[in-house]
Design a protein around this motif. Structure first.
Motif, PDB file in Angstrom:
ATOM      1  N   PHE A 219       0.797  -1.229   0.000  1.00 53.69           N
ATOM      2  CA  PHE A 219       0.000   0.000   0.000  1.00 53.69           C
ATOM      3  C   PHE A 219       0.828   1.277   0.000  1.00 53.69           C
ATOM      4  CE2 PHE A 219      -3.010  -3.149   1.526  1.00 53.69           C
ATOM      5  CZ  PHE A 219      -4.200  -2.751   0.942  1.00 53.69           C
ATOM      6  N   GLY A 220       2.106   1.204   0.318  1.00 51.34           N
ATOM      7  CA  GLY A 220       2.926   2.398   0.392  1.00 51.34           C
ATOM      8  C   GLY A 220       3.135   2.867   1.819  1.00 51.34           C
ATOM      9  N   ASP A 221       3.827   3.993   1.956  1.00 51.80           N
ATOM     10  CA  ASP A 221       4.247   4.505   3.261  1.00 51.80           C
ATOM     11  C   ASP A 221       3.135   5.314   3.917  1.00 51.80           C
ATOM     12  OD1 ASP A 221       5.558   5.439   5.472  1.00 51.80           O
ATOM     13  OD2 ASP A 221       7.032   6.650   4.370  1.00 51.80           O
ATOM     14  N   GLU A 222       2.573   4.742   4.970  1.00 54.98           N
ATOM     15  CA  GLU A 222       1.476   5.417   5.677  1.00 54.98           C
ATOM     16  C   GLU A 222       1.968   6.507   6.616  1.00 54.98           C
ATOM     17  OE1 GLU A 222       3.205   3.509   8.937  1.00 54.98           O
ATOM     18  OE2 GLU A 222       2.979   2.856   6.871  1.00 54.98           O
ATOM     19  N   SER A 223       3.296   6.664   6.772  1.00 55.03           N
ATOM     20  CA  SER A 223       3.818   7.672   7.693  1.00 55.03           C
ATOM     21  C   SER A 223       3.765   9.078   7.104  1.00 55.03           C
ATOM     22  CB  SER A 223       5.256   7.330   8.105  1.00 55.03           C
ATOM     23  OG  SER A 223       6.139   7.449   7.003  1.00 55.03           O
ATOM     24  N   VAL A 224       3.427   9.195   5.815  1.00 56.16           N
ATOM     25  CA  VAL A 224       3.270  10.537   5.242  1.00 56.16           C
ATOM     26  C   VAL A 224       2.134  11.247   5.970  1.00 56.16           C
ATOM     27  CG1 VAL A 224       4.145   9.823   2.989  1.00 56.16           C
ATOM     28  CG2 VAL A 224       1.701   9.717   3.433  1.00 56.16           C
ATOM     29  N   ASP A 225       2.255  12.549   6.110  1.00 57.83           N
ATOM     30  CA  ASP A 225       1.297  13.320   6.892  1.00 57.83           C
ATOM     31  C   ASP A 225      -0.121  13.148   6.347  1.00 57.83           C
ATOM     32  OD1 ASP A 225      -0.235  16.110   7.342  1.00 57.83           O
ATOM     33  OD2 ASP A 225       1.168  15.759   8.999  1.00 57.83           O
ATOM     34  N   TYR A 226      -1.019  12.673   7.206  1.00 62.19           N
ATOM     35  CA  TYR A 226      -2.378  12.362   6.771  1.00 62.19           C
ATOM     36  C   TYR A 226      -3.156  13.623   6.393  1.00 62.19           C
ATOM     37  CZ  TYR A 226      -7.178  10.572   6.966  1.00 62.19           C
ATOM     38  OH  TYR A 226      -8.480  10.243   6.655  1.00 62.19           O
ATOM     39  N   GLY A 227      -3.065  14.649   7.235  1.00 67.35           N
ATOM     40  CA  GLY A 227      -3.791  15.880   6.964  1.00 67.35           C
ATOM     41  C   GLY A 227      -3.355  16.522   5.662  1.00 67.35           C
ATOM     42  N   GLN A 228      -2.051  16.574   5.425  1.00 67.55           N
ATOM     43  CA  GLN A 228      -1.540  17.148   4.188  1.00 67.55           C
ATOM     44  C   GLN A 228      -1.950  16.320   2.978  1.00 67.55           C
ATOM     45  OE1 GLN A 228       2.688  17.755   4.524  1.00 67.55           O
ATOM     46  NE2 GLN A 228       2.515  19.105   6.305  1.00 67.55           N
ATOM     47  N   ALA A 229      -1.951  14.992   3.156  1.00 64.42           N
ATOM     48  CA  ALA A 229      -2.345  14.110   2.054  1.00 64.42           C
ATOM     49  C   ALA A 229      -3.795  14.347   1.662  1.00 64.42           C
ATOM     50  CB  ALA A 229      -2.124  12.653   2.448  1.00 64.42           C
ATOM     51  N   LEU A 230      -4.681  14.497   2.651  1.00 68.15           N
ATOM     52  CA  LEU A 230      -6.092  14.754   2.351  1.00 68.15           C
ATOM     53  C   LEU A 230      -6.277  16.120   1.691  1.00 68.15           C
ATOM     54  CD1 LEU A 230      -8.276  13.460   5.323  1.00 68.15           C
ATOM     55  CD2 LEU A 230      -7.995  12.473   3.056  1.00 68.15           C
ATOM     56  N   GLU A 231      -5.554  17.121   2.188  1.00 68.05           N
ATOM     57  CA  GLU A 231      -5.652  18.456   1.607  1.00 68.05           C
ATOM     58  C   GLU A 231      -5.219  18.435   0.139  1.00 68.05           C
ATOM     59  OE1 GLU A 231      -3.807  22.957   2.243  1.00 68.05           O
ATOM     60  OE2 GLU A 231      -3.346  21.349   3.673  1.00 68.05           O
ATOM     61  N   ARG A 232      -4.126  17.732  -0.134  1.00 65.32           N
ATOM     62  CA  ARG A 232      -3.643  17.628  -1.510  1.00 65.32           C
ATOM     63  C   ARG A 232      -4.635  16.861  -2.370  1.00 65.32           C
ATOM     64  NH1 ARG A 232       0.791  15.859  -0.268  1.00 65.32           N
ATOM     65  NH2 ARG A 232       0.416  13.619  -0.466  1.00 65.32           N
ATOM     66  N   HIS A 233      -5.223  15.815  -1.802  1.00 63.58           N
ATOM     67  CA  HIS A 233      -6.194  14.994  -2.528  1.00 63.58           C
ATOM     68  C   HIS A 233      -7.387  15.833  -2.988  1.00 63.58           C
ATOM     69  CE1 HIS A 233      -8.907  11.653  -3.423  1.00 63.58           C
ATOM     70  NE2 HIS A 233      -9.786  12.176  -2.591  1.00 63.58           N
ATOM     71  N   TYR A 234      -7.936  16.648  -2.098  1.00 64.33           N
ATOM     72  CA  TYR A 234      -9.102  17.450  -2.453  1.00 64.33           C
ATOM     73  C   TYR A 234      -8.735  18.663  -3.310  1.00 64.33           C
ATOM     74  CZ  TYR A 234     -11.920  14.604   0.662  1.00 64.33           C
ATOM     75  OH  TYR A 234     -12.584  13.551   1.251  1.00 64.33           O
ATOM     76  N   ARG A 235      -7.476  19.081  -3.222  1.00 66.94           N
ATOM     77  CA  ARG A 235      -7.043  20.226  -4.028  1.00 66.94           C
ATOM     78  C   ARG A 235      -6.679  19.806  -5.455  1.00 66.94           C
ATOM     79  NH1 ARG A 235      -2.964  21.517  -1.217  1.00 66.94           N
ATOM     80  NH2 ARG A 235      -1.325  20.655  -2.558  1.00 66.94           N
ATOM     81  N   GLU A 236      -5.963  18.694  -5.585  1.00 63.98           N
ATOM     82  CA  GLU A 236      -5.411  18.307  -6.879  1.00 63.98           C
ATOM     83  C   GLU A 236      -6.151  17.146  -7.529  1.00 63.98           C
ATOM     84  OE1 GLU A 236      -1.314  17.454  -6.238  1.00 63.98           O
ATOM     85  OE2 GLU A 236      -0.861  19.445  -5.383  1.00 63.98           O
ATOM     86  N   GLY A 237      -6.931  16.409  -6.740  1.00 66.62           N
ATOM     87  CA  GLY A 237      -7.606  15.242  -7.301  1.00 66.62           C
ATOM     88  C   GLY A 237      -6.678  14.037  -7.356  1.00 66.62           C
ATOM     89  N   PRO A 238      -7.161  12.922  -7.861  1.00 64.69           N
ATOM     90  CA  PRO A 238      -6.366  11.696  -7.886  1.00 64.69           C
ATOM     91  C   PRO A 238      -5.315  11.736  -8.983  1.00 64.69           C
ATOM     92  CG  PRO A 238      -8.453  11.342  -9.006  1.00 64.69           C
ATOM     93  CD  PRO A 238      -8.503  12.734  -8.444  1.00 64.69           C
ATOM     94  N   PRO A 239      -4.280  10.912  -8.885  1.00 62.62           N
ATOM     95  CA  PRO A 239      -3.268  10.861  -9.943  1.00 62.62           C
ATOM     96  C   PRO A 239      -3.846  10.295 -11.232  1.00 62.62           C
ATOM     97  CG  PRO A 239      -2.933   9.091  -8.362  1.00 62.62           C
ATOM     98  CD  PRO A 239      -3.999   9.969  -7.785  1.00 62.62           C
ATOM     99  N   ARG A 240      -3.206  10.636 -12.348  1.00 62.81           N
ATOM    100  CA  ARG A 240      -3.662  10.136 -13.641  1.00 62.81           C
ATOM    101  C   ARG A 240      -3.580   8.607 -13.658  1.00 62.81           C
ATOM    102  NH1 ARG A 240      -1.185  12.826 -18.948  1.00 62.81           N
ATOM    103  NH2 ARG A 240      -2.357  14.562 -17.997  1.00 62.81           N
ATOM    104  N   GLY A 241      -4.602   7.988 -14.215  1.00 65.74           N
ATOM    105  CA  GLY A 241      -4.620   6.536 -14.314  1.00 65.74           C
ATOM    106  C   GLY A 241      -4.844   5.830 -12.990  1.00 65.74           C
ATOM    107  N   TRP A 242      -5.456   6.541 -12.037  1.00 65.90           N
ATOM    108  CA  TRP A 242      -5.602   5.991 -10.686  1.00 65.90           C
ATOM    109  C   TRP A 242      -6.428   4.719 -10.656  1.00 65.90           C
ATOM    110  CZ3 TRP A 242     -10.468   5.403  -8.621  1.00 65.90           C
ATOM    111  CH2 TRP A 242     -11.510   6.116  -9.224  1.00 65.90           C
ATOM    112  N   GLY A 243      -7.355   4.539 -11.597  1.00 65.17           N
ATOM    113  CA  GLY A 243      -8.235   3.385 -11.580  1.00 65.17           C
ATOM    114  C   GLY A 243      -7.533   2.062 -11.756  1.00 65.17           C
ATOM    115  N   SER A 244      -6.294   2.090 -12.242  1.00 60.57           N
ATOM    116  CA  SER A 244      -5.544   0.841 -12.398  1.00 60.57           C
ATOM    117  C   SER A 244      -5.025   0.308 -11.070  1.00 60.57           C
ATOM    118  CB  SER A 244      -4.364   1.045 -13.360  1.00 60.57           C
ATOM    119  OG  SER A 244      -4.815   1.386 -14.647  1.00 60.57           O
ATOM    120  N   ASN A 245      -4.882   1.207 -10.088  1.00 59.17           N
ATOM    121  CA  ASN A 245      -4.235   0.820  -8.833  1.00 59.17           C
ATOM    122  C   ASN A 245      -5.088   1.011  -7.589  1.00 59.17           C
ATOM    123  OD1 ASN A 245      -1.444   0.227  -9.877  1.00 59.17           O
ATOM    124  ND2 ASN A 245      -1.620   2.355 -10.548  1.00 59.17           N
TER     125      ASN A 245
END
Length: 355
Positions: A219-245
């Protein structure tokens, strides 16, 4: 979900039934056996009940049965007031109002479906009494109405075993409005319960079990800051081709959410396949790429997730097609790619004690 047989008349009875539609016997769910049984009043005391198929144990109905919220049984000698599903509740909707009672009944139905899976898989379920810092507690909270009449909606979420469910989402219009606003293909009360308890399971079966390295490899490194990750998610949206993974848009936000989404979907699939198995559903499609073995096995006992996926994919295609014939959206609007199946396989292996 299993089908059951009435011990009194042999009629088919269903998980949600309060009484047998054939003989009228009152039904109670015995969590020790994960089975629904007809019961009759005990002669010694009005609130005591005995199963008609054996006289060894005496039961009481869960304390929430007085509101017709729950029909699960507790052993009379144990001293517990609430059943193994309801005893985790903190705040609940006000049952003395029609809206509160209706919402609580709908939420409780989803909650008992969740605990059916927890019992079948024997998953960790420590309560707040057993573990004050990290045990399970559900607060089924009503929205706050502000002095100006506006609504402050409850945020659904998890914090170290403390799970908040927004009671207003028991209302179809509210839940559908939220689904459309979040651009989600699927949103249900049961989905909320399964997702949020996925975080609790991660705490218990990954973090506390010392299995972080294996988790990160998938799943990857869960130690990345959760709050920042959510903020980036709602600001930038999912990565290109996200449905494959990723199984869902939200799963892309952080490894914790990816795990919780996969956990929820593993329970969705296993429970749905058990229902198909109990009804004897089988497919014989014209197209060879939809060919599948019959769903003639108990998926809760299968250790190979690939076998589960092989049956689920064509079955879900068939179910989606039936929904289209009724003018409805897909029942299961998700695609299991190889990468997603690998993640689900990890979660399934964890739940079946293979990881």
């Amino acid at each position: 979900m299993r089908l059951f047989r009435c011990d009194n008349c042999g009629n088919a009875i269903y998980f949600e039934n309060r009484s047998c539609l054939n003989c009228g016997m009152r039904l109670g769910f015995v969590s020790d056996e994960i089975c629904l049984h007809p019961v009759r009043p005990d002669s010694t005391q009005s609130d005591l009940w005995r199963r008609i198929d054996q006289q060894q144990f005496i039961y009481r109905f869960c304390g929430n049965a007085v509101w017709d919220v729950c029909n699960w049984l507790v052993r009379a000698e144990g001293g517990e007031k609430y059943c193994v599903a309801c005893r985790y509740n903190g705040l609940v909707p006000n049952p003395k109002t029609s809206d509160g009672l209706r919402r609580w009944r709908a939420i409780s139905d989803a909650q008992r479906h969740l605990f059916y899976s927890f019992l079948r898989l024997d998953l960790p379920r420590q309560s707040r009494l057993e573990d004050p810092q990290g045990g399970l507690r559900f607060d089924l909270k009503e929205d706050e109405i502000l002095p100006d009449g506006s609504c402050n909606p409850v945020m659904i979420g998890h914090d170290e075993g403390h799970i908040v469910i927004r009671a207003a989402e028991a209302d179809d219009p509210t839940r559908e409005q939220q689904r459309a606003m979040m651009n989600e293909p699927y949103r249900t009360l049961l989905g909320h319960f399964r997702h949020e308890t996925g975080h609790f399971i991660w705490n218990r079966m990954v973090r506390d079990a010392g299995k972080i390295d294996g988790f990160r490899a998938i799943f990857g490194d869960e130690s990345v800051d959760y709050g920042q990750a959510l903020e980036r998610h709602y600001r930038e949206g999912p990565p290109r081709g996200w449905g494959s993974n990723y199984i869902s848009f939200y799963a892309t936000s952080h490894p914790w959410e990816d795990f919780a989404e996969c956990f929820a979907h593993v329970l969705h699939i296993i429970d749905s396949l058990e229902t198909a198995h109990m009804f004897g559903i089988a497919l014989a499609p014209v197209s060879p790429d939809l060919a599948t073995s019959h769903a003639n096995f108990d998926p809760y006992s299968v250790l190979d997730f690939e076998r589960i996926a092989e049956v689920w994919v064509p079955l879900s295609v068939a179910l989606n097609s039936i929904h289209h014939s009724m003018g409805e959206r897909d029942l299961y609007p998700f695609i299991l790619t190889p990468a997603i199946k690998q993640k689900m396989g990890y979660v399934h292996g964890l739940l079946t004690r293979q990881v």
